[in-house]
Design a protein around this motif. Structure first.
Motif, PDB file in Angstrom:
ATOM      1  N   ASP A  20       0.865  -1.182   0.000  1.00 12.44           N
ATOM      2  CA  ASP A  20       0.000   0.000   0.000  1.00 12.44           C
ATOM      3  C   ASP A  20       0.904   1.235   0.000  1.00 12.44           C
ATOM      4  N   SER A  21       1.846   1.274   0.964  1.00 17.61           N
ATOM      5  CA  SER A  21       2.782   2.383   1.094  1.00 17.61           C
ATOM      6  C   SER A  21       3.946   1.871   1.943  1.00 17.61           C
ATOM      7  N   THR A  22       5.164   2.141   1.513  1.00 13.04           N
ATOM      8  CA  THR A  22       6.312   1.697   2.323  1.00 13.04           C
ATOM      9  C   THR A  22       6.291   2.394   3.684  1.00 13.04           C
ATOM     10  N   ASN A  23       5.784   3.632   3.740  1.00 12.28           N
ATOM     11  CA  ASN A  23       5.672   4.301   5.044  1.00 12.28           C
ATOM     12  C   ASN A  23       4.683   3.567   5.951  1.00 12.28           C
ATOM     13  N   GLU A  24       3.562   3.129   5.359  1.00 10.69           N
ATOM     14  CA  GLU A  24       2.567   2.403   6.159  1.00 10.69           C
ATOM     15  C   GLU A  24       3.167   1.121   6.705  1.00 10.69           C
ATOM     16  N   THR A  44       6.302  -1.073  -6.342  1.00 13.43           N
ATOM     17  CA  THR A  44       5.177  -0.168  -6.614  1.00 13.43           C
ATOM     18  C   THR A  44       4.327  -0.017  -5.346  1.00 13.43           C
ATOM     19  N   GLN A  45       3.591   1.082  -5.247  1.00 15.99           N
ATOM     20  CA  GLN A  45       2.717   1.321  -4.094  1.00 15.99           C
ATOM     21  C   GLN A  45       1.297   1.593  -4.613  1.00 15.99           C
ATOM     22  N   SER A  46       0.321   0.943  -3.966  1.00 16.78           N
ATOM     23  CA  SER A  46      -1.061   1.179  -4.396  1.00 16.78           C
ATOM     24  C   SER A  46      -1.657   2.403  -3.693  1.00 16.78           C
ATOM     25  N   GLY A  47      -1.042   2.813  -2.581  1.00 15.66           N
ATOM     26  CA  GLY A  47      -1.555   3.985  -1.853  1.00 15.66           C
ATOM     27  C   GLY A  47      -0.400   4.848  -1.358  1.00 15.66           C
ATOM     28  N   GLY A  48       0.527   5.149  -2.277  1.00 18.87           N
ATOM     29  CA  GLY A  48       1.692   5.968  -1.903  1.00 18.87           C
ATOM     30  C   GLY A  48       1.240   7.320  -1.376  1.00 18.87           C
ATOM     31  N   ARG A  49       1.861   7.767  -0.310  1.00 17.01           N
ATOM     32  CA  ARG A  49       1.415   9.007   0.327  1.00 17.01           C
ATOM     33  C   ARG A  49       2.451  10.108   0.184  1.00 17.01           C
ATOM     34  N   GLY A  50       1.967  11.330  -0.056  1.00 15.19           N
ATOM     35  CA  GLY A  50       2.829  12.498  -0.104  1.00 15.19           C
ATOM     36  C   GLY A  50       2.602  13.362   1.119  1.00 15.19           C
ATOM     37  N   ARG A  51       3.276  14.492   1.172  1.00 15.55           N
ATOM     38  CA  ARG A  51       3.105  15.422   2.283  1.00 15.55           C
ATOM     39  C   ARG A  51       1.718  16.044   2.238  1.00 15.55           C
ATOM     40  N   ARG A  52       1.275  16.495   3.376  1.00 12.24           N
ATOM     41  CA  ARG A  52       0.032  17.258   3.523  1.00 12.24           C
ATOM     42  C   ARG A  52      -1.169  16.528   2.898  1.00 12.24           C
ATOM     43  N   TYR A  55      -1.409  12.363  -2.514  1.00 13.08           N
ATOM     44  CA  TYR A  55      -1.179  11.022  -3.017  1.00 13.08           C
ATOM     45  C   TYR A  55       0.161  11.035  -3.744  1.00 13.08           C
ATOM     46  N   TRP A  56       0.948   9.932  -3.665  1.00 15.96           N
ATOM     47  CA  TRP A  56       2.220   9.851  -4.393  1.00 15.96           C
ATOM     48  C   TRP A  56       2.086   8.737  -5.425  1.00 15.96           C
ATOM     49  N   ILE A  57       1.961   9.118  -6.698  1.00 20.89           N
ATOM     50  CA  ILE A  57       1.759   8.136  -7.769  1.00 20.89           C
ATOM     51  C   ILE A  57       2.998   7.254  -7.849  1.00 20.89           C
ATOM     52  N   ARG A 116      13.045  21.108 -11.478  1.00 17.83           N
ATOM     53  CA  ARG A 116      11.864  20.227 -11.540  1.00 17.83           C
ATOM     54  C   ARG A 116      11.966  19.150 -10.461  1.00 17.83           C
ATOM     55  N   LYS A 117      10.833  18.873  -9.815  1.00 13.67           N
ATOM     56  CA  LYS A 117      10.839  17.951  -8.677  1.00 13.67           C
ATOM     57  C   LYS A 117      11.117  16.515  -9.115  1.00 13.67           C
ATOM     58  N   THR A 118      12.095  15.898  -8.443  1.00  9.77           N
ATOM     59  CA  THR A 118      12.532  14.541  -8.786  1.00  9.77           C
ATOM     60  C   THR A 118      12.334  13.585  -7.622  1.00  9.77           C
ATOM     61  N   SER A 119      12.179  14.133  -6.434  1.00 14.13           N
ATOM     62  CA  SER A 119      12.122  13.279  -5.246  1.00 14.13           C
ATOM     63  C   SER A 119      11.265  13.950  -4.184  1.00 14.13           C
ATOM     64  N   GLY A 120      10.578  13.129  -3.408  1.00 16.05           N
ATOM     65  CA  GLY A 120       9.801  13.634  -2.277  1.00 16.05           C
ATOM     66  C   GLY A 120      10.104  12.813  -1.035  1.00 16.05           C
ATOM     67  N   ILE A 121       9.968  13.434   0.115  1.00 18.54           N
ATOM     68  CA  ILE A 121      10.324  12.795   1.381  1.00 18.54           C
ATOM     69  C   ILE A 121       9.190  13.002   2.379  1.00 18.54           C
ATOM     70  N   LEU A 122       8.816  11.934   3.055  1.00 17.73           N
ATOM     71  CA  LEU A 122       7.709  12.001   4.019  1.00 17.73           C
ATOM     72  C   LEU A 122       8.165  11.399   5.341  1.00 17.73           C
ATOM     73  N   GLY A 139      10.452   8.270   4.749  1.00 19.20           N
ATOM     74  CA  GLY A 139      10.011   7.711   3.466  1.00 19.20           C
ATOM     75  C   GLY A 139      10.586   8.522   2.312  1.00 19.20           C
ATOM     76  N   ILE A 140      11.173   7.827   1.345  1.00 19.41           N
ATOM     77  CA  ILE A 140      11.852   8.509   0.239  1.00 19.41           C
ATOM     78  C   ILE A 140      11.329   7.954  -1.091  1.00 19.41           C
ATOM     79  N   GLY A 141      10.899   8.842  -1.964  1.00 18.76           N
ATOM     80  CA  GLY A 141      10.495   8.462  -3.314  1.00 18.76           C
ATOM     81  C   GLY A 141      11.377   9.188  -4.315  1.00 18.76           C
ATOM     82  N   VAL A 142      11.931   8.445  -5.277  1.00 20.55           N
ATOM     83  CA  VAL A 142      12.770   9.070  -6.308  1.00 20.55           C
ATOM     84  C   VAL A 142      12.219   8.667  -7.671  1.00 20.55           C
TER      85      VAL A 142
END
Ligand code: BTN
Length: 252
Positions: A20-24, A44-52, A55-57, A116-122, A139-142
């Protein structure tokens, strides 16, 4: 579960085809007592989460992982490890890219290539009482092979920026640099991370727009305070300290 890549012995890698999400998953395992250094990696994540609450595709081809940490520090310092993660991604990505590509950081924890955004961190954490951390999940997405069209910020991927790299190579490089900065933070505090982050931060001394919970504000990006909060200088030189928000160029 699949075999993990080769990482420093600090990490215990658990890899999955899909979560669902590596953070979860990291939160579940941290709550159940998983050790510091446990690293949850998914293709892959079916429910990847971003900040605030975003959703993190998370299609296959990009990197999604979360690290469980248990530093014996006050919870108020936990956000500083988001900067360790940004530094790790930036320092891992820069040597993989053509020399013309410019890696920069956008507060609080985004890593940009040519703006341009390449990575997000939660970051997510749990207290142990009396303001001390029980666990922290980083949590790190690249974006490696692909990137989404984001509603409010241009995105890119390592491949689109000219890097030919495997997911395993990016994971190994990011985890290695993260461990370096985590140990530095434990030994010397936030100051070295702050200096390294500011040396590659975009827009310092320029006008920026900051979206807060219920308002937007414009000012001069005056740097970071000792805890990692954004310093925004308004009209008349009054400096406002901002703990959470999203940063955009002042124009556009
Ligand atoms: C952001 O909004 O910029 C933060 C995005 C964080 C995405 C990563 S991908 C791995 C980990 N698992 C999640 O569900 N989110 C983080």
């Amino acid at each position: 579960m699949r075999e993990g890549p080769s990482l420093p012995s600090f990490f215990r890698v658990l890899s999955f085809c899909e979560l669902d999400s590596t953070n979860e998953e990291a939160r579940r395992r941290a709550s159940a007592g998983a050790a510091e250094g446990t690293l949850i990696w998914a293709m892959t994540q079916s429910g990847g989460r971003g900040r605030r609450g975003r959703y993190w595709i998370s299609p296959p081809g990009n990197l999604y992982f979360s690290i469980i940490l248990r530093p014996e520090r006050p919870i108020g310092l936990a956000a500083q490890l988001g900067f360790a993660a940004s530094l790790a991604v930036g320092e891992a990505a820069a040597p993989m890219l053509p020399p013309s590509a410019r890696v920069s950081y956008k507060w609080p924890n985004d890593v940009l290539i040519d703006g341009r955004k390449t990575s997000g961190i939660l970051l997510e954490s749990q207290t142990a009482g009396e303001g001390r951390l029980d666990w922290l999940v980083v949590g790190i997405g690249v974006n490696i092979a692909s990137y989404p069209e984001l509603a409010d910020y241009a995105a890119t991927s390592l491949a689109a920026a000219g890097a030919t790299v495997t997911i395993e190579a990016v994971l190994e490089a990011v985890a290695g640099r993260f461990l370096f900065w985590y140990e530095r933070w434990r030994a010397d505090g936030f100051a070295p991370l702050r200096a390294a982050w500011l040396s590659r931060a975009g827009g310092v001394g320029e006008q920026i727009r900051v979206r807060l919970h219920a308002e937007e504000t414009i000012g001069l990006f005056a740097g970071l305070d000792e805890e990692g909060a954004l310093l925004l200088e308004g009209a008349g030189g009054k400096v406002r300290r901002i703990g959470a928000g999203d940063v955009f160029p002042a124009t556009g």
